[in-house]
Write a protein that holds these residues in place. Structure first.
Motif, PDB file in Angstrom:
ATOM      1  N   THR A 197       0.821  -1.205   0.000  1.00  0.00           N
ATOM      2  CA  THR A 197       0.000   0.000   0.000  1.00  0.00           C
ATOM      3  C   THR A 197       0.860   1.262   0.000  1.00  0.00           C
ATOM      4  OG1 THR A 197      -0.171  -0.061   2.402  1.00  0.00           O
ATOM      5  CG2 THR A 197      -1.942  -1.100   1.157  1.00  0.00           C
ATOM      6  N   ASP A 198       2.075   1.148   0.516  1.00  0.00           N
ATOM      7  CA  ASP A 198       2.979   2.297   0.566  1.00  0.00           C
ATOM      8  C   ASP A 198       4.367   1.842   0.140  1.00  0.00           C
ATOM      9  OD1 ASP A 198       4.342   4.636   1.036  1.00  0.00           O
ATOM     10  OD2 ASP A 198       3.984   4.657   3.202  1.00  0.00           O
ATOM     11  N   ALA A 199       4.706   2.066  -1.112  1.00  0.00           N
ATOM     12  CA  ALA A 199       5.994   1.613  -1.655  1.00  0.00           C
ATOM     13  C   ALA A 199       7.177   2.360  -1.052  1.00  0.00           C
ATOM     14  CB  ALA A 199       5.996   1.768  -3.169  1.00  0.00           C
ATOM     15  N   SER A 200       6.933   3.496  -0.410  1.00  0.00           N
ATOM     16  CA  SER A 200       8.035   4.269   0.162  1.00  0.00           C
ATOM     17  C   SER A 200       8.713   3.527   1.319  1.00  0.00           C
ATOM     18  CB  SER A 200       7.554   5.640   0.631  1.00  0.00           C
ATOM     19  OG  SER A 200       6.682   5.516   1.738  1.00  0.00           O
ATOM     20  N   VAL A 201       7.981   2.659   1.995  1.00  0.00           N
ATOM     21  CA  VAL A 201       8.556   1.898   3.106  1.00  0.00           C
ATOM     22  C   VAL A 201       9.648   0.963   2.581  1.00  0.00           C
ATOM     23  CG1 VAL A 201       8.087   0.216   4.916  1.00  0.00           C
ATOM     24  CG2 VAL A 201       6.461   2.054   4.478  1.00  0.00           C
ATOM     25  N   ILE A 256      13.801   1.112   3.172  1.00  0.00           N
ATOM     26  CA  ILE A 256      14.564  -0.033   3.682  1.00  0.00           C
ATOM     27  C   ILE A 256      15.701  -0.375   2.729  1.00  0.00           C
ATOM     28  CG2 ILE A 256      14.455  -2.514   4.167  1.00  0.00           C
ATOM     29  CD1 ILE A 256      11.551  -1.961   5.162  1.00  0.00           C
ATOM     30  N   ARG A 257      15.395  -0.428   1.436  1.00  0.00           N
ATOM     31  CA  ARG A 257      16.430  -0.727   0.435  1.00  0.00           C
ATOM     32  C   ARG A 257      17.517   0.344   0.425  1.00  0.00           C
ATOM     33  NH1 ARG A 257      15.745  -4.759  -3.210  1.00  0.00           N
ATOM     34  NH2 ARG A 257      13.761  -5.867  -3.116  1.00  0.00           N
ATOM     35  N   ARG A 258      17.129   1.620   0.583  1.00  0.00           N
ATOM     36  CA  ARG A 258      18.103   2.713   0.625  1.00  0.00           C
ATOM     37  C   ARG A 258      19.034   2.568   1.821  1.00  0.00           C
ATOM     38  NH1 ARG A 258      18.613   6.654   3.759  1.00  0.00           N
ATOM     39  NH2 ARG A 258      16.523   6.442   4.616  1.00  0.00           N
TER      40      ARG A 258
END
Length: 79
Positions: A11-15, A19-21
């Motif tokens: 629902t929120d790709a920013s999470v 994490i990947r960043r």
């Protein structure tokens, strides 16, 4: 004989992006990351999930070495 897997859409790709960043920064930076990122790095190392990061060959091997360093420095390696 089947294993049922439930997948839920993001629902929120920013999470995931955050994490990947953080994990990418931990791999590139020589310093110990925050505790949450170090715990994730430890899981990635133990489960040999470098391919999930898009890494193969020498890059995956180098990443695994760095992930183990992070795990050891954070006290998660058991040594």
């Amino acid at each position: 004989g089947f294993i049922h897997v439930h997948r839920y859409p993001t629902t929120d790709a920013s999470v995931e992006a955050d994490i990947r960043r953080r994990l990418a920064e931990a791999l590139a930076d020589g310093q110990l990351p925050d505790e949450r990122t170090a715990a994730l790095a430890t899981l990635v190392a133990v489960l040999r999930m470098e391919p999930a990061l898009g890494l193969t060959g020498d890059a995956a091997r180098d990443a695994h070495t760095r992930l183990e360093e992070i795990a050891g420095g954070a006290g998660f390696s058991g040594t």
